[in-house]
Scaffold this active site. Sequence first.
Site, mmCIF file in Angstrom:
data_model
loop_
_atom_site.group_PDB
_atom_site.id
_atom_site.type_symbol
_atom_site.label_atom_id
_atom_site.label_comp_id
_atom_site.label_asym_id
_atom_site.label_seq_id
_atom_site.Cartn_x
_atom_site.Cartn_y
_atom_site.Cartn_z
ATOM 1 N N ASP A 1 59.070 43.035 36.158
ATOM 2 C CA ASP A 1 57.997 43.441 35.242
ATOM 3 C C ASP A 1 57.649 44.912 35.452
ATOM 4 O OD1 ASP A 1 56.244 43.198 33.175
ATOM 5 O OD2 ASP A 1 54.642 42.253 34.341
ATOM 6 N N THR B 1 44.792 36.823 34.089
ATOM 7 C CA THR B 1 44.862 35.399 33.775
ATOM 8 C C THR B 1 44.644 34.543 35.010
ATOM 9 O OG1 THR B 1 47.242 35.667 33.963
ATOM 10 C CG2 THR B 1 46.340 35.478 31.737
ATOM 11 N N VAL C 1 40.571 37.586 39.632
ATOM 12 C CA VAL C 1 39.523 38.560 39.360
ATOM 13 C C VAL C 1 39.656 39.640 40.431
ATOM 14 C CG1 VAL C 1 37.055 38.901 39.035
ATOM 15 C CG2 VAL C 1 38.068 36.663 38.603
ATOM 16 N N VAL C 2 39.595 40.908 40.027
ATOM 17 C CA VAL C 2 39.785 41.982 40.993
ATOM 18 C C VAL C 2 38.456 42.670 41.279
ATOM 19 C CG1 VAL C 2 41.061 44.081 41.546
ATOM 20 C CG2 VAL C 2 42.116 42.333 40.119
ATOM 21 N N GLY D 1 38.229 44.164 37.222
ATOM 22 C CA GLY D 1 39.171 43.667 36.234
ATOM 23 C C GLY D 1 39.334 42.172 36.346
ATOM 24 N N GLU D 2 39.886 41.587 35.302
ATOM 25 C CA GLU D 2 40.102 40.158 35.322
ATOM 26 C C GLU D 2 41.416 39.865 34.618
ATOM 27 O OE1 GLU D 2 36.725 37.855 34.323
ATOM 28 O OE2 GLU D 2 37.817 35.968 34.553
#
Lengths: 317, 290
Positions: free
Chosen positions: A136, A24, A27-28, A21-22
């Site tokens: 959040d 803001t 990057v994961v 995943g990416e």
Amino acid sequence: MLETKNKPAPVQRYTKSKKVGEGTYAVVFLGKQIESGRNIAIKEIKTGQFKDGLDMSALREVKYLQELRHVNVIELVDVFSADDNLNLVLEFLPADLEMIIKDREILFSPADMKSWLLMTLRGVHHCHRNYILHRDLKPNNLLLAPDGQLKIADFGLARSLGSPNEDLTSNVVTRWYRAPELLFGAKHYTEAVDLWAVGIIFAELMLRVPYLPGRDDLDQVDVTFKALGTPTEETWPNVSSLPLYNNLNFYPGPSRQELRNRFLAATESALDLMNGLTELNPANRWNTEKALLSKYFTDLPAPTEPENLPKLTKKDD
Amino acid sequence: MTSVSRPSTAQLTSTIQLARPFLTKSQIKHAQKKTIENFTTLETAMIYYQRYFLFNKFDTNIYYDIAITSIFIASKNEDTIKKLRDILIIANQIKNTFLTQDQLELYRRKILSLESKLLETISFDFRLFHVEELLIKISKTLKISKDLGYLAWLLAYDSYQTELALKIPPQSISIACITLALKLKDENCDQIRPEDFHTSQNSINEALLDLLELYINSYNYTNLASIYPDYQNKFVEIRIPMEDINGLKEQDVSVLTKDDYYNDRDFSIGERRYMLGNQRKRLYSEIPKN
């Protein structure tokens, strides 16, 4: 007496396999802790000339997760820098509650919902007793471990409880889960904003669709009060002094019968808890302790054991 | 301190770096030995700034930039974020230098690289410790008058000119400031019980001694002096009967030299890990048990 007794933990090594995943600011990647074979996720924090150094969200995640340890809060395993990048090593959590809610092939029993809500409240309680606001909470940030445990993740907006002379920004929490005091632009708010979000998530678990899906910030105000009634000076003293308390449509609050019709499967104690969590006036909203001790959790059925909770039916890859 | 033998740096691809919130005086001196030649310059700096120079060489070419970097990181950690460019514009105005847009951008990049160096030096430890917040709360608990509270608050502000924030937790500094304010006004301070505030008399004494040293030796450089110009002799009077009070115990130098914490920070090691040190035991062990 003056000796420090901590032995350094063995130096861990990690493999980084595929990118999953990416966001803001990061990057994961998936990976493994080599010695233990444990699955982990590595969050590589982006740095760039256009960014103003270390990202605020990354700073907050490190700051709060370094000190929080709880079975229902994501574990920050390690922080390291390599090749001028900052890396956060986190527990590997393959699913989230949003994926489960959206997976139409899964049926939830009332006991399953109770279990997820209980784990969420326990995690939130742990944050709050350490004076940390998450700011959040949403199904997408409630991750699920392979053993069924629910873990609160994404502390990129978290902050410690402000002191009375500090102004807080009201531009927090994803729109659909935003508490009324935030919709009114309050500069001082409390843990109650997180409990509102939990109440809305509870409703979403029962309905299987978002409870208050506003199209934009203005619409969110209307949708929220149409469903739950518009607060007035009688129900919430001094509400009219909040910056954005103007141009409102006044709706009456829902009657008990209307709520019963809205949530057909809900028991009376479930409705009591939801009403407590979605209390418009933050001063009257239930705190985590009151919610955790509510009758809903002692009534039958008992919450499902985490390992027996429904899992995702389809695997995407 | 560690007794396990570790491979030499040359073979290391990875290393552990601890974060420790509080050090003793000798630990600080030990760490600074390699970095600072001029101690008085350091007295005007704040916590990050002080922490940076625990492990990096002090150099007159760079201290202004480190101060800017410290302010920049503090503004993030305190949720009062400012754009680095804006901080630099103000900093240059204060220094009376003019930079073109290109020069400003270059300067910005320099501070950004210093930011990562400073973050590594503090081991990504973002725990905050504020004296003033606790000072006000403790003053209220002890029912201290507003005037005395204000005097203590001024002392707390000056405490950042000392190394106290590196040494002891904020409640000890707060109580030392309140005690000193009471003594300045010749009032009784017997009602303060350290154990009520998770601290010890030794740790409060440590703060008292450092504060007195600051006011006796450098009175004209303190903020207090600008408001109360004639208190200096009072501090000497307070100090005289305190000859035999003890501050915190210090570690033996032989222990310090064995402690990996003070090893040179090697930024050439490819992978550097950051952990919060588990040091609270030391502080708790000094609290008397009931």
